[in-house]
Design a protein around this motif. Structure first.
Motif, PDB file in Angstrom:
ATOM      1  N   GLU A 214      18.046 -39.840 -11.465  1.00  0.00           N
ATOM      2  CA  GLU A 214      18.525 -41.210 -11.658  1.00  0.00           C
ATOM      3  C   GLU A 214      20.046 -41.312 -11.731  1.00  0.00           C
ATOM      4  O   GLU A 214      20.629 -42.287 -11.265  1.00  0.00           O
ATOM      5  CB  GLU A 214      17.911 -41.825 -12.922  1.00  0.00           C
ATOM      6  CG  GLU A 214      16.445 -42.150 -12.782  1.00  0.00           C
ATOM      7  CD  GLU A 214      16.149 -43.213 -11.732  1.00  0.00           C
ATOM      8  OE1 GLU A 214      16.951 -44.157 -11.573  1.00  0.00           O
ATOM      9  OE2 GLU A 214      15.115 -43.085 -11.047  1.00  0.00           O
ATOM     10  N   ASN A 215      20.696 -40.318 -12.331  1.00  0.00           N
ATOM     11  CA  ASN A 215      22.134 -40.414 -12.590  1.00  0.00           C
ATOM     12  C   ASN A 215      23.022 -39.693 -11.593  1.00  0.00           C
ATOM     13  O   ASN A 215      24.218 -39.967 -11.544  1.00  0.00           O
ATOM     14  CB  ASN A 215      22.420 -39.913 -14.007  1.00  0.00           C
ATOM     15  CG  ASN A 215      21.846 -40.846 -15.031  1.00  0.00           C
ATOM     16  OD1 ASN A 215      22.425 -41.864 -15.346  1.00  0.00           O
ATOM     17  ND2 ASN A 215      20.661 -40.516 -15.545  1.00  0.00           N
ATOM     18  N   ILE A 216      22.467 -38.766 -10.830  1.00  0.00           N
ATOM     19  CA  ILE A 216      23.280 -38.025  -9.861  1.00  0.00           C
ATOM     20  C   ILE A 216      22.760 -38.215  -8.445  1.00  0.00           C
ATOM     21  O   ILE A 216      23.482 -38.652  -7.558  1.00  0.00           O
ATOM     22  CB  ILE A 216      23.341 -36.524 -10.233  1.00  0.00           C
ATOM     23  CG1 ILE A 216      24.043 -36.373 -11.589  1.00  0.00           C
ATOM     24  CG2 ILE A 216      24.081 -35.730  -9.152  1.00  0.00           C
ATOM     25  CD1 ILE A 216      24.028 -34.971 -12.155  1.00  0.00           C
ATOM     26  N   TYR A 217      21.492 -37.889  -8.223  1.00  0.00           N
ATOM     27  CA  TYR A 217      20.968 -37.867  -6.857  1.00  0.00           C
ATOM     28  C   TYR A 217      20.690 -39.250  -6.286  1.00  0.00           C
ATOM     29  O   TYR A 217      21.018 -39.515  -5.134  1.00  0.00           O
ATOM     30  CB  TYR A 217      19.722 -36.987  -6.785  1.00  0.00           C
ATOM     31  CG  TYR A 217      20.032 -35.573  -7.182  1.00  0.00           C
ATOM     32  CD1 TYR A 217      21.068 -34.875  -6.570  1.00  0.00           C
ATOM     33  CD2 TYR A 217      19.321 -34.923  -8.177  1.00  0.00           C
ATOM     34  CE1 TYR A 217      21.385 -33.581  -6.945  1.00  0.00           C
ATOM     35  CE2 TYR A 217      19.634 -33.628  -8.549  1.00  0.00           C
ATOM     36  CZ  TYR A 217      20.658 -32.969  -7.927  1.00  0.00           C
ATOM     37  OH  TYR A 217      20.966 -31.682  -8.285  1.00  0.00           O
ATOM     38  N   LYS A 218      20.106 -40.125  -7.043  1.00  0.00           N
ATOM     39  CA  LYS A 218      19.777 -41.464  -6.534  1.00  0.00           C
ATOM     40  C   LYS A 218      21.045 -42.215  -6.077  1.00  0.00           C
ATOM     41  O   LYS A 218      21.046 -42.780  -4.979  1.00  0.00           O
ATOM     42  CB  LYS A 218      19.018 -42.260  -7.590  1.00  0.00           C
ATOM     43  CG  LYS A 218      18.508 -43.594  -7.111  1.00  0.00           C
ATOM     44  CD  LYS A 218      17.684 -44.269  -8.212  1.00  0.00           C
ATOM     45  CE  LYS A 218      17.161 -45.603  -7.760  1.00  0.00           C
ATOM     46  NZ  LYS A 218      16.398 -46.245  -8.860  1.00  0.00           N
ATOM     47  N   PRO A 219      22.138 -42.198  -6.876  1.00  0.00           N
ATOM     48  CA  PRO A 219      23.358 -42.860  -6.379  1.00  0.00           C
ATOM     49  C   PRO A 219      23.907 -42.218  -5.099  1.00  0.00           C
ATOM     50  O   PRO A 219      24.401 -42.915  -4.219  1.00  0.00           O
ATOM     51  CB  PRO A 219      24.341 -42.697  -7.542  1.00  0.00           C
ATOM     52  CG  PRO A 219      23.476 -42.548  -8.758  1.00  0.00           C
ATOM     53  CD  PRO A 219      22.273 -41.785  -8.269  1.00  0.00           C
ATOM     54  N   ARG A 220      23.796 -40.899  -4.966  1.00  0.00           N
ATOM     55  CA  ARG A 220      24.257 -40.242  -3.740  1.00  0.00           C
ATOM     56  C   ARG A 220      23.382 -40.621  -2.557  1.00  0.00           C
ATOM     57  O   ARG A 220      23.888 -40.853  -1.465  1.00  0.00           O
ATOM     58  CB  ARG A 220      24.256 -38.727  -3.909  1.00  0.00           C
ATOM     59  CG  ARG A 220      25.401 -38.215  -4.739  1.00  0.00           C
ATOM     60  CD  ARG A 220      25.363 -36.723  -4.788  1.00  0.00           C
ATOM     61  NE  ARG A 220      26.412 -36.200  -5.639  1.00  0.00           N
ATOM     62  CZ  ARG A 220      26.413 -34.992  -6.133  1.00  0.00           C
ATOM     63  NH1 ARG A 220      25.410 -34.164  -5.870  1.00  0.00           N
ATOM     64  NH2 ARG A 220      27.396 -34.573  -6.900  1.00  0.00           N
ATOM     65  N   LEU A 221      22.094 -40.642  -2.780  1.00  0.00           N
ATOM     66  CA  LEU A 221      21.179 -41.008  -1.688  1.00  0.00           C
ATOM     67  C   LEU A 221      21.425 -42.446  -1.234  1.00  0.00           C
ATOM     68  O   LEU A 221      21.288 -42.745  -0.055  1.00  0.00           O
ATOM     69  CB  LEU A 221      19.721 -40.827  -2.134  1.00  0.00           C
ATOM     70  CG  LEU A 221      19.272 -39.384  -2.325  1.00  0.00           C
ATOM     71  CD1 LEU A 221      17.947 -39.330  -3.064  1.00  0.00           C
ATOM     72  CD2 LEU A 221      19.180 -38.665  -0.991  1.00  0.00           C
ATOM     73  N   ALA A 222      21.806 -43.307  -2.147  1.00  0.00           N
ATOM     74  CA  ALA A 222      22.078 -44.699  -1.797  1.00  0.00           C
ATOM     75  C   ALA A 222      23.305 -44.829  -0.897  1.00  0.00           C
ATOM     76  O   ALA A 222      23.428 -45.805  -0.151  1.00  0.00           O
ATOM     77  CB  ALA A 222      22.272 -45.538  -3.076  1.00  0.00           C
ATOM     78  N   GLN A 223      24.198 -43.852  -0.945  1.00  0.00           N
ATOM     79  CA  GLN A 223      25.408 -43.890  -0.118  1.00  0.00           C
ATOM     80  C   GLN A 223      25.125 -43.467   1.329  1.00  0.00           C
ATOM     81  O   GLN A 223      25.944 -43.707   2.214  1.00  0.00           O
ATOM     82  CB  GLN A 223      26.483 -42.954  -0.665  1.00  0.00           C
ATOM     83  CG  GLN A 223      27.152 -43.468  -1.906  1.00  0.00           C
ATOM     84  CD  GLN A 223      28.296 -42.545  -2.291  1.00  0.00           C
ATOM     85  OE1 GLN A 223      28.193 -41.327  -2.235  1.00  0.00           O
ATOM     86  NE2 GLN A 223      29.395 -43.157  -2.691  1.00  0.00           N
ATOM     87  N   ILE A 224      24.011 -42.809   1.539  1.00  0.00           N
ATOM     88  CA  ILE A 224      23.698 -42.273   2.871  1.00  0.00           C
ATOM     89  C   ILE A 224      23.263 -43.401   3.794  1.00  0.00           C
ATOM     90  O   ILE A 224      22.510 -44.239   3.487  1.00  0.00           O
ATOM     91  CB  ILE A 224      22.604 -41.185   2.795  1.00  0.00           C
ATOM     92  CG1 ILE A 224      23.112 -40.031   1.942  1.00  0.00           C
ATOM     93  CG2 ILE A 224      22.191 -40.723   4.158  1.00  0.00           C
ATOM     94  CD1 ILE A 224      22.068 -38.994   1.619  1.00  0.00           C
TER      95      ILE A 224
END
Length: 188
Positions: A178-188
Motif C-alpha cells: 500500500e505504501n511503496i508498491y501501489k504508488p509506484r505501480l500507479a505511475q506506470i
C-alpha cells in the motif's frame, strides 16, 4: 568508519559525483525483475520517508542502500556493495551501522526464497548472522517487469523480530504494498 551520504535528486554536487555510481551499481546488483526505474526511485517524488544512500570509504563510493522509515517498521529496500569491494567486510560494517541507525523500530528486508538458487541461500544465511529472522511465509512482491504490467515475484521477508502469525506477516507485506508498491505501480 564508513560514511553514509544521502544523495538527493535536487543536490547537484552529490548527483554529479555519486549518481552515476549509484545507478550503475543498482543496475548491476539487482536482477531486472527486482528493479524499478532507477530515476523514479532516485527522485522519490512519492514519499519523503525514503532515503537513498551512497556509502563511502574516504571519498570512494563502495555501496548503496534505499531505506524507508515507515510508521510501524523500517524497511531496507535495496542494499548493495560494489563488486570490487565485496568480500572485504564492507557489507557487514555497513549493515551493522544501518541496524544501529534504525534501532528505534524493527527492520524488514525482502529476500528471494532459498530454494531459488545458491546465491539466495547465501544471502539469507548472511542476514541470519545479523539477527534477522526468516518469515515462514512466501508472498508475491509486485514488480514492473518491463512490459508485463501486474507481474509478481515470489519473495520472503526477514525481520529483526519474530513474526508470530500469518496475519502479522500479511500486515507487513500489505503495508509495503500500500505504501511503496501501489504508488509506484500507479505511475506506470
Amino acid at each position: 568508519m564508513i560514511k553514509f551520504l544521502e544523495i538527493k535528486h535536487d543536490n547537484e554536487e552529490n548527483n554529479l559525483k555519486y549518481k552515476n555510481f549509484a545507478k550503475n551499481l543498482y543496475n548491476e546488483a539487482f536482477p531486472i525483475e527486482e528493479r524499478w526505474d532507477f530515476d523514479a526511485v532516485f527522485e522519490n517524488k512519492l514519499n519523503n520517508n525514503c532515503k537513498f544512500y551512497s556509502f563511502l570509504d574516504g571519498d570512494t563510493p563502495i555501496g548503496i542502500a534505499i531505506i524507508w522509515t515507515l510508521e510501524y517498521f523500517n524497511f531496507i529496500e535495496y542494499l548493495a556493495i560494489d563488486k570490487k569491494f565485496r568480500g572485504k567486510n564492507y557489507g557487514s560494517k555497513i549493515l551493522t551501522q544501518i541496524l544501529d541507525l534504525l534501532k528505534d523500530k524493527f527492520v524488514v528486508i525482502e529476500v528471494e526464497p532459498s530454494d531459488l538458487n545458491e546465491i539466495a541461500k547465501k544471502r539469507i544465511d548472511w542476514y541470519l548472522r545479523f539477527g534477522f529472522i526468516l518469515a515462514d511465509y512466501d508472498y508475491n512482491m509486485p514488480c514492473f517487469d518491463y512490459g508485463k504490467k501486474n507481474s509478481v515475484l515470489r519473495m520472503k521477508i526477514m525481520t529483526t523480530k519474530k513474526i508470530e502469525t500469518k496475519e502479522e506477516h500479511d500486515k507487513i507485506t500489505n503495508y509495503l504494498y500500500e505504501n511503496i508498491y501501489k504508488p509506484r505501480l500507479a505511475q506506470i
